[in-house]
Design an enzyme around this catalytic site. Structure first.
Site, PDB file in Angstrom:
ATOM      1  CG  ASP A 108      -1.732   1.306   1.247  1.00  0.00           C
ATOM      2  OD1 ASP A 108      -2.476   1.563   0.285  1.00  0.00           O
ATOM      3  OD2 ASP A 108      -1.577   2.084   2.203  1.00  0.00           O
ATOM      4  NE  ARG A 127      -4.972   4.671  -5.132  1.00  0.00           N
ATOM      5  CZ  ARG A 127      -5.600   4.616  -3.954  1.00  0.00           C
ATOM      6  NH1 ARG A 127      -5.061   3.954  -2.953  1.00  0.00           N
ATOM      7  NH2 ARG A 127      -6.752   5.206  -3.795  1.00  0.00           N
ATOM      8  CB  SER A 183      -5.548   1.902  -0.076  1.00  0.00           C
ATOM      9  OG  SER A 183      -4.863   2.800   0.738  1.00  0.00           O
ATOM     10  CE  LYS A 202      -3.578   2.816   5.156  1.00  0.00           C
ATOM     11  NZ  LYS A 202      -3.620   3.253   3.785  1.00  0.00           N
TER      12      LYS A 202
HETATM   13  N1  URA Z   1      -7.028   6.615   2.673  1.00  0.00           N
HETATM   14  C1  URA Z   1      -6.204   5.545   2.474  1.00  0.00           C
HETATM   15  O1  URA Z   1      -5.564   5.046   3.382  1.00  0.00           O
HETATM   16  N2  URA Z   1      -6.153   5.047   1.220  1.00  0.00           N
HETATM   17  C2  URA Z   1      -6.862   5.548   0.203  1.00  0.00           C
HETATM   18  O2  URA Z   1      -6.757   5.028  -0.890  1.00  0.00           O
HETATM   19  C3  URA Z   1      -7.674   6.664   0.427  1.00  0.00           C
HETATM   20  C4  URA Z   1      -7.749   7.184   1.683  1.00  0.00           C
END
Ligand code: URA
Length: 442
Positions: free
Chosen positions: A167, A174, A189, A193
């Site tokens: 991520d 991104r 994402s 996490k």
């Molecule tokens: N927060 C995140 O951790 N990831 C995303 O893709 C968007 C917001």
């Protein structure tokens, strides 16, 4: 395009480009490529854009989320007996809720193993706020993290290299390739996490409006539905609270200033909007943790955690465990303070019509409270305090906010940006809605 014999970055990108659903193996190869460097940045970026344009179905999104979660270690909190529940916000302006909510929930008997992010662009980050407390360490190892969650019931750290490393890589790409606003990528994402934290359940604050990356409620609902559905498919109950982010949350924007507002909240004061979002999220956390059966009981328990001083004690315990200076949280005047402080005066007075979260965040960014690039540094002391709220009346010559700056140039620029961002008119205005909907309750 049929599945080729050999699985290469080229073949996986091409199949997604052409609109095919990818297999679990193809998705695993992409995520492995992000983790071990076997895919080049340009291949990862092309793949992200293909996903952005073509989307992913439910099975692909589950496979992507699982692959991101398993790209590093998954915290083992099996030795922690209390229910483990976390909260995550999709990002906003003035959003300091985690700082006081996590100790409140921990004081009610749940464990909160929280991995947070840094601010980027106009949105602030919990880690930057915590680091304005001198000495506070956000870079615990996963083993230190697990030990502290067991002992204190609460830890707040940054994403380590050990946790969901895919991520970290993909989010950075991104951010610079215009591929952030894509539900399967956001889902992998956030959940990748958060589920690596070893939690039992998750409550999301999905924000929409000028200061959020979801522009409207319909898009926020859609994202929340995906997150709830994929969480359930992975065996974790997820609830989402949809909240408006047209004006900043609370009356402060800026790192140390927001810590002070959270400390005030833990001492029983603080703006009404901060309370509304805090209790809405906290109730769902206690319900999911099985600590209370009804929302009003959960709210009373959270209020009691503040009134009894238990939540404040939990916050201090966490600060001490992570090396933070207790003198600075006991006497917030010892937190970083900006050299210059100046009010933004409104000569005419009237009713606050709007306080544009994006414009105010841009002013804070100009002061140095946020970072325009992921590798930029921030100034913990600067920002905005005493901010008016929409619908409030301002007397002639009254102040709309106080600007905290390190030098005259940034003060002047922030002042100009804030004058554009805060509109005052003659007619009374209705107070806007904030907590719009709670999704995922069965
Ligand atoms: N927060 C995140 O951790 N990831 C995303 O893709 C968007 C917001």
């Amino acid at each position: 395009m049929p599945m080729p014999d050999a699985l290469t970055p080229f073949s996986v990108i091409a199949r997604k480009r052409d609109g095919f659903a990818l297999s679990r193996e193809e998705i695993a190869s992409f995520v492995r490529g992000a983790t071990d460097g076997s895919w080049a940045d340009y291949q990862l970026s092309a793949m992200l854009m293909a996903v952005f344009l073509r989307g992913m179905d439910r099975a692909e999104t589950i496979a992507l989320t699982a692959a991101v979660m398993n790209s590093g270690r998954v915290a083992d909190l099996s030795g922690v007996r209390a229910p483990k529940v976390d909260k995550h916000s999709t990002g906003g302006v003035g959003d300091k809720i985690s700082l006081h909510l996590a100790p409140m929930v921990a004081a009610c008997g749940a464990c909160v193993p929280m991995i947070s992010g840094r601010g980027l662009g106009h949105t602030g980050g919990t880690l930057d706020k915590l680091e304005s407390i001198p000495g506070f360490r956000v870079n615990l190892t996963l083993s230190e993290f697990a030990a502290q969650v067991g002992k204190v019931g609460l830890a707040m750290i940054g994403q380590t290299g050990e946790l969901a490393p895919a991520d970290k890589k993909l989010y950075a790409l991104r951010d610079v390739t215009a591929t952030v606003e894509c539900d399967p990528l956001i889902c992998a994402s956030i959940l990748g996490k958060k589920l690596a934290e070893g939690i039992d359940a998750l409550v999301l604050d999905v924000k929409f409006g000028r200061g959020a990356f979801m522009p409207n409620k319909a898009r926020a609902r859609q994202l929340a539905e995906t997150l709830i559905e994929i969480g359930a498919a992975m065996g974790k109950p997820v609830r989402a609270v949809l909240t408006a982010m047209e004006e900043p949350l609370g009356r402060t924007v800026g790192n140390a200033l927001e810590v002070v507002e959270s400390i005030d909240f833990l001492h029983g004061s603080g703006p009404a909007d901060v309370g509304e979002v805090t209790f809405a999220l906290g109730e769902q956390m206690l319900l999911l943790a099985g600590i209370e059966k009804g929302a009003s009981e959960a709210r009373s328990r959270l209020k009691e955690s503040v009134a009894s001083g238990a939540a404040w004690a939990k916050f201090r315990e966490m600060v001490a465990a992570q090396g933070g200076d207790l003198d600075a949280v006991d006497d917030p005047r010892r937190l970083p303070r900006a050299r210059l402080q100046a009010p933004l005066i409104n000569a005419r007075g009237g009713y606050v019509r709007s306080a544009d979260a994006l414009g105010i965040a841009q002013a804070a960014l100009r002061l140095g409270a946020g970072r325009a690039r992921a590798d930029a540094s921030i100034d913990p002391a600067v920002g905005i305090s005493h901010l008016v709220k929409v619908a409030e009346r301002v007397p002639p010559g009254g102040s709309l906010c106080t600007i905290h700056a390190s030098d005259g140039d940034s003060l002047a620029e922030a002042r100009a940006a804030l004058e554009r961002a805060i509109a005052v008119g003659d007619e009374p205005v209705a107070a806007p809605g904030l907590v719009e909907e709670i999704m995922g309750r069965t």
